[in-house]
Design a protein around this motif. Structure first.
Motif: not given
Lengths: 276, 276
Positions: B53, B48, B16, B235, B208, B239, B19
């Motif tokens: 998120s 993660i 991913v 999401v 996420r 991001q 963030i």
């Protein structure tokens, strides 16, 4: 493990062999687990510190013993950040007390001072440190616990951040004086140790050596003013220790969970361990 | 952030986009710092999780606000491991109180239950959880704080460790019943979410999504029983948020300290940011 970034560790993982020994633990969330590095995850840049090879050296003298590391160091922290009653101090006391539920505290590993190496802070280093160390010993009920402090690196004034470390020598002198004048306090030289490209953080190879110097101070109960002749050999012995089948299994499970090996690789490797 | 590994997070970082937002903090050593992932470094496999998120979704509703995450989850922990007065509970209370020195507690994010999904443990899940949640609210002085619990993944019984999760459905029912019968408690479905190759841990993409579902429950003050239609879009918005020059600078400094870029690359990139 108290102090700033060089106690937490910023050596690159890729530069040294892993130390993995189920008799070496680290305290996470108030519980012991087998140590992996980084131990002291205070920043995204956390890496190799000195505590792993300290523990590895301890293990060479304690074949059946277990040792636990309590990570409390925080990057960039000054002595004022470590003031008694402040967040870092209170966290370290809490973590140490959690460990004391199950274990015996046997030493305080300190590396700090970069952030007190300018604007006159070095002049009050000794007195501030004295208050903090006294408070740790008192609050944890361990008045005689060894306190081991390593020196700051001679590379500090050279690099990108060099302007902030003009008094690093004065801090080193304060740490030495502390060891000479306070009970059960020892100084460990950083002579000859090297830095990452930032000229700020000890590199991984140097951290491995530094940890064995800290252990020498701990074991011999004296300051280490000259780098020991045998430290490279000692680091190699620690890093080259043969893993037990249980440790090999645990590392494979970690690799699988982290997505580094496939399920079929995991099962194949586990079968080989079981056959041996 | 309380619970076991799926709250700590085991999604792969490479899967991913990062963030990074200086208005999103994490509590480390009792102090706030800008969040990076992994947030909850309970094991070497930490990755993660859902909290990043969640915080990113919160930020979309709070343009100038700051949010902090308090990582306390611990992989493989059962409800018994979370008993009131035990190491994990006491650590979470300590960390939350440290945060309360500076901030207002506004929610408890819970994901746990895999380790209570066999040998009859699911039958006592509701009652054990009730004691723990009550104790958190009481000890932290936040009797009405929202408690948000996500469901266990439907993949659990399929994989290598599937034999340990035969009662996962009963745990999910207990979590739903908890949300229906206890004040300010909400359930978040894990429907449609996918796992790593271990069929145990939510993958990064799913985490996420899960975080935005948790936020919907938090924001709307109701359980989320059906996956929202817009979660992929949400999401992506989180991001793809543009980094400020200060954030770009901080990430470059991290890359440099971690040895991922050279000094000359650092200085070149910093000059570009300053020119813009």
């Amino acid at each position: 493990m108290v102090g700033q970034s060089n106690m937490a560790g910023r050596g690159y993982l890729k530069d040294v062999k892993q130390i993995y020994d189920e008799h070496i633990k680290m305290l996470i969330n108030g519980r012991w687990q087998t140590m992996t590095e980084p131990i002291n995850f205070d920043r995204p840049t956390a890496g190799i510190g000195l505590a792993a090879s300290f523990a590895g050296a301890w293990r060479l003298k304690n074949e059946n013993g277990q040792i636990g590391l309590i990570p409390c160091a925080d990057g960039g922290s000054s002595l004022d950040d470590w003031e008694v009653g402040g967040a870092l101090f209170e966290n370290a006391v809490f973590q140490a007390k959690a460990a004391q539920r199950m274990s015996t505290l046997s030493g305080i590993l300190w590396h700090q001072g970069e952030n007190d190496s300018f604007v006159g802070r070095s002049a009050v280093y000794y007195d501030k440190l004295d208050v903090i160390v006294d408070a740790f010993r008192r609050e944890l009920g361990v008045p005689d616990i060894p306190f081991i402090a390593g020196g700051l690196g001679d590379f500090l004034t050279r690099g990108r951040y060099g302007q902030y470390f003009t008094e690093y020598n004065a801090v080193n002198q304060s740490l030495q004086k502390f060891a000479e004048t306070r009970p059960n306090a020892y100084f460990v030289t950083a002579a000859g140790l090297k830095a990452n490209q930032d000229d700020l953080h000890f590199d991984a190879v140097s951290q491995r050596k530094f940890g064995t110097r800290y252990f020498e101070a701990f074991f011999e109960k004296r300051s280490v003013m000259i780098p020991p002749d045998n430290e490279n050999e000692l680091v190699n012995i620690i890093q080259d220790r043969a893993l037990t089948p249980k440790e090999q299994t645990a590392l494979l499970e970690i690799s699988f969970a982290a997505g580094k090996i496939s399920l079929s690789d995991l099962e194949g490797e586990l079968a080989l361990i079981n056959i041996k």
